[in-house]
Design a protein around this motif. Sequence first.
Motif, PDB file in Angstrom:
ATOM      1  N   THR A 214      76.304 -53.858  13.751  1.00 13.80           N
ATOM      2  CA  THR A 214      75.310 -52.782  13.735  1.00 13.80           C
ATOM      3  C   THR A 214      74.859 -52.465  15.155  1.00 13.80           C
ATOM      4  O   THR A 214      74.829 -51.297  15.572  1.00 13.80           O
ATOM      5  CB  THR A 214      74.100 -53.176  12.873  1.00 13.80           C
ATOM      6  N   MET A 218      76.137 -49.136  17.187  1.00 14.93           N
ATOM      7  CA  MET A 218      75.046 -48.227  17.506  1.00 14.93           C
ATOM      8  C   MET A 218      75.153 -47.786  18.959  1.00 14.93           C
ATOM      9  O   MET A 218      75.025 -46.592  19.282  1.00 14.93           O
ATOM     10  CB  MET A 218      73.705 -48.923  17.256  1.00 14.93           C
ATOM     11  N   THR A 221      78.530 -45.678  19.491  1.00 16.72           N
ATOM     12  CA  THR A 221      78.466 -44.340  18.911  1.00 16.72           C
ATOM     13  C   THR A 221      77.710 -43.369  19.814  1.00 16.72           C
ATOM     14  O   THR A 221      78.078 -42.192  19.932  1.00 16.72           O
ATOM     15  CB  THR A 221      77.788 -44.390  17.525  1.00 16.72           C
ATOM     16  N   GLY A 345      74.812 -48.886  12.008  1.00 15.14           N
ATOM     17  CA  GLY A 345      74.627 -48.676  13.440  1.00 15.14           C
ATOM     18  C   GLY A 345      74.545 -47.209  13.804  1.00 15.14           C
ATOM     19  O   GLY A 345      73.694 -46.792  14.605  1.00 15.14           O
ATOM     20  N   GLY A 349      71.065 -45.789  15.131  1.00 16.64           N
ATOM     21  CA  GLY A 349      71.157 -45.239  16.481  1.00 16.64           C
ATOM     22  C   GLY A 349      70.713 -43.789  16.538  1.00 16.64           C
ATOM     23  O   GLY A 349      70.057 -43.372  17.499  1.00 16.64           O
ATOM     24  N   LEU A 361      68.214 -47.445  23.015  1.00 17.43           N
ATOM     25  CA  LEU A 361      69.452 -47.932  22.398  1.00 17.43           C
ATOM     26  C   LEU A 361      69.848 -49.338  22.864  1.00 17.43           C
ATOM     27  O   LEU A 361      70.085 -50.217  22.032  1.00 17.43           O
ATOM     28  CB  LEU A 361      70.585 -46.939  22.664  1.00 17.43           C
ATOM     29  N   ALA A 365      69.848 -52.690  20.528  1.00 19.03           N
ATOM     30  CA  ALA A 365      71.149 -53.358  20.376  1.00 19.03           C
ATOM     31  C   ALA A 365      71.057 -54.823  20.780  1.00 19.03           C
ATOM     32  O   ALA A 365      71.648 -55.703  20.132  1.00 19.03           O
ATOM     33  CB  ALA A 365      72.206 -52.637  21.201  1.00 19.03           C
TER      34      ALA A 365
END
Length: 388
Positions: A214, A218, A221, A345, A349, A361, A365
Amino acid sequence: MPAWLFALLAAAFVLYTDDYVIAGILPELANDLAVSEGQAGQLVTVFSVTVAIAAPVAAVALARIPRRWLFAVALLVFIAANIAAAATPSFTVLMLLRVAAALAAASTTPALFAFAARHAPAEKVGRFIAIVSLGVTGSIAAGVPVGTWIGGAFGWRATFAAMAITGSIVLVFVLTTLPRSEGPDETPVLREQVRTLRKLPISLGLLANCVLMTGSMMMLTYLAPYLASATTAGVEERALAFSLSGIAGILGIWLGGIATDRWGADRTLLFGIGAIVASMLALWALWASRPASLPLVLVVATVWGGMAFWNSPAIQARLHHLAGSVSGQALALNTSGTYLGVSIGAAVGGLILSGVGPGGLPLIAAGFAVAALLLLALARRTTQERRS
């Protein structure tokens, strides 16, 4: 390394390429079938969701089928689905064909890793898993770009045709190299399979993988928005960042497999996840001091990309050892957790990007990575207590 191991690598490569390559041909596909790109993007969603749901079910239902036959039939279904996809004029039919291809992938992908781990020498389990895992990173680094180029040059139907041809080559490779004798069937009855998979060290490990994915996905992406806000990176520099991360991922998987064999899964994961946390904190610090040095951000992002894939052989080797005769089923659940982590994720995100901004972010994370580390520590403690 036996030839069949590289056949499994090739199978992983073609199956994962088939999942990801849709993203590269979305504009052409959407235009030809008279749907929006958003609708066409659901082809990726339906593939991923099907694999996540079907993988553990297929692992239990098909546990007693010889792997040689399982791989052959699944690849035949995969080839047929891609041939039909190349010819269909209907988006609805194409969606159904993507489900068929995903079912083939769901029944095969976890079994590839389980077969490699089961037939590896005890001191090379991590490396054998890493070899198969190279098919995953290879699909991102080479399969998707080549498939995208084919779609751009010859049309999106040519991409599906190329997948069918590649699948046929892999089928021949598998049938000519995979050992015919797999030894006695040690798969326990369904009740014993479920009892083993419900053990706390295995459950915590599966949850840790989902949480770790995840956080990693995240950041991956939404890496482009982060780079755009933290640096002066343009399109070319952002493309370079993704390329460097992919190359680092290939190296990271192989080194992670070697580390798993030499250090053990727990120490390998401690190092890998610790490096991810450090990388995320560094990316946050660079964003806070923006505009950040682009070369420095690229170096940190590359290290993070390598470490994100470094953990894969260790996670799978750990599950293989804990699950024993039902390692295939455990790895299937791990596959589901991976796809679930990718989906969560992307969703989380997006919320962070809209609410807090790109700077949140890497911090979030890092939090997911720390949570995964704590889950694995608890799993290790539970394992030690059970042995005592």
